[in-house]
Design a protein around this motif. Sequence first.
Motif, PDB file in Angstrom:
ATOM      1  N   VAL A   1      33.256  52.651   7.320  1.00 37.34           N
ATOM      2  CA  VAL A   1      32.978  53.779   6.419  1.00 37.34           C
ATOM      3  C   VAL A   1      31.493  54.115   6.448  1.00 37.34           C
ATOM      4  O   VAL A   1      31.108  55.290   6.534  1.00 37.34           O
ATOM      5  CB  VAL A   1      33.446  53.447   4.987  1.00 37.34           C
ATOM      6  N   ILE A   2      30.642  53.100   6.388  1.00 38.18           N
ATOM      7  CA  ILE A   2      29.193  53.340   6.414  1.00 38.18           C
ATOM      8  C   ILE A   2      28.786  54.009   7.719  1.00 38.18           C
ATOM      9  O   ILE A   2      28.004  54.964   7.716  1.00 38.18           O
ATOM     10  CB  ILE A   2      28.433  52.018   6.198  1.00 38.18           C
ATOM     11  N   LEU A   3      29.301  53.521   8.840  1.00 37.25           N
ATOM     12  CA  LEU A   3      28.968  54.137  10.120  1.00 37.25           C
ATOM     13  C   LEU A   3      29.503  55.565  10.212  1.00 37.25           C
ATOM     14  O   LEU A   3      28.837  56.451  10.762  1.00 37.25           O
ATOM     15  CB  LEU A   3      29.524  53.300  11.274  1.00 37.25           C
ATOM     16  N   GLY A   4      30.691  55.814   9.672  1.00 42.02           N
ATOM     17  CA  GLY A   4      31.256  57.161   9.685  1.00 42.02           C
ATOM     18  C   GLY A   4      30.427  58.138   8.870  1.00 42.02           C
ATOM     19  O   GLY A   4      30.164  59.261   9.298  1.00 42.02           O
ATOM     20  N   ILE A   5      29.996  57.718   7.693  1.00 41.52           N
ATOM     21  CA  ILE A   5      29.160  58.585   6.863  1.00 41.52           C
ATOM     22  C   ILE A   5      27.824  58.840   7.542  1.00 41.52           C
ATOM     23  O   ILE A   5      27.318  59.967   7.548  1.00 41.52           O
ATOM     24  CB  ILE A   5      28.976  57.963   5.464  1.00 41.52           C
ATOM     25  N   THR A   6      27.237  57.801   8.125  1.00 46.49           N
ATOM     26  CA  THR A   6      25.969  57.963   8.832  1.00 46.49           C
ATOM     27  C   THR A   6      26.114  58.942   9.985  1.00 46.49           C
ATOM     28  O   THR A   6      25.251  59.802  10.200  1.00 46.49           O
ATOM     29  CB  THR A   6      25.476  56.600   9.357  1.00 46.49           C
ATOM     30  N   TYR A   7      27.206  58.858  10.730  1.00 43.05           N
ATOM     31  CA  TYR A   7      27.437  59.773  11.848  1.00 43.05           C
ATOM     32  C   TYR A   7      27.601  61.208  11.351  1.00 43.05           C
ATOM     33  O   TYR A   7      27.064  62.146  11.951  1.00 43.05           O
ATOM     34  CB  TYR A   7      28.670  59.329  12.629  1.00 43.05           C
ATOM     35  N   MET A   8      28.319  61.389  10.241  1.00 44.35           N
ATOM     36  CA  MET A   8      28.500  62.739   9.707  1.00 44.35           C
ATOM     37  C   MET A   8      27.167  63.329   9.262  1.00 44.35           C
ATOM     38  O   MET A   8      26.888  64.509   9.514  1.00 44.35           O
ATOM     39  CB  MET A   8      29.482  62.710   8.538  1.00 44.35           C
TER      40      MET A   8
ATOM     41  N   TYR B   1      24.229  62.547  10.430  1.00 47.72           N
ATOM     42  CA  TYR B   1      23.472  62.807  11.657  1.00 47.72           C
ATOM     43  C   TYR B   1      23.917  64.112  12.302  1.00 47.72           C
ATOM     44  O   TYR B   1      23.096  64.923  12.729  1.00 47.72           O
ATOM     45  CB  TYR B   1      23.656  61.632  12.617  1.00 47.72           C
ATOM     46  N   ARG B   2      25.225  64.332  12.367  1.00 48.65           N
ATOM     47  CA  ARG B   2      25.737  65.569  12.974  1.00 48.65           C
ATOM     48  C   ARG B   2      25.352  66.787  12.153  1.00 48.65           C
ATOM     49  O   ARG B   2      24.988  67.828  12.700  1.00 48.65           O
ATOM     50  CB  ARG B   2      27.262  65.513  13.095  1.00 48.65           C
TER      51      ARG B   2
END
Length: 51
Positions: A33-40, A42-43
């Motif tokens: 979840v943390i990596l997914g939020i960080t990726y969003m 960033y995008r």
Amino acid sequence: MTGDALKTCNDAGNVGTAIGVGLIIALWAAADVILGITYMVYRLAGRRPRT
């Protein structure tokens, strides 16, 4: 060990294994979840603004 003592020891081992596996899965999901939020974020930060 024999009898009830053996059964209790085996049950305690199974409970410990279940708790360990549950913690590993929970930590994996939290990191995902943390990596997914960080990726969003960033995008979204990399997009060009509309003009």
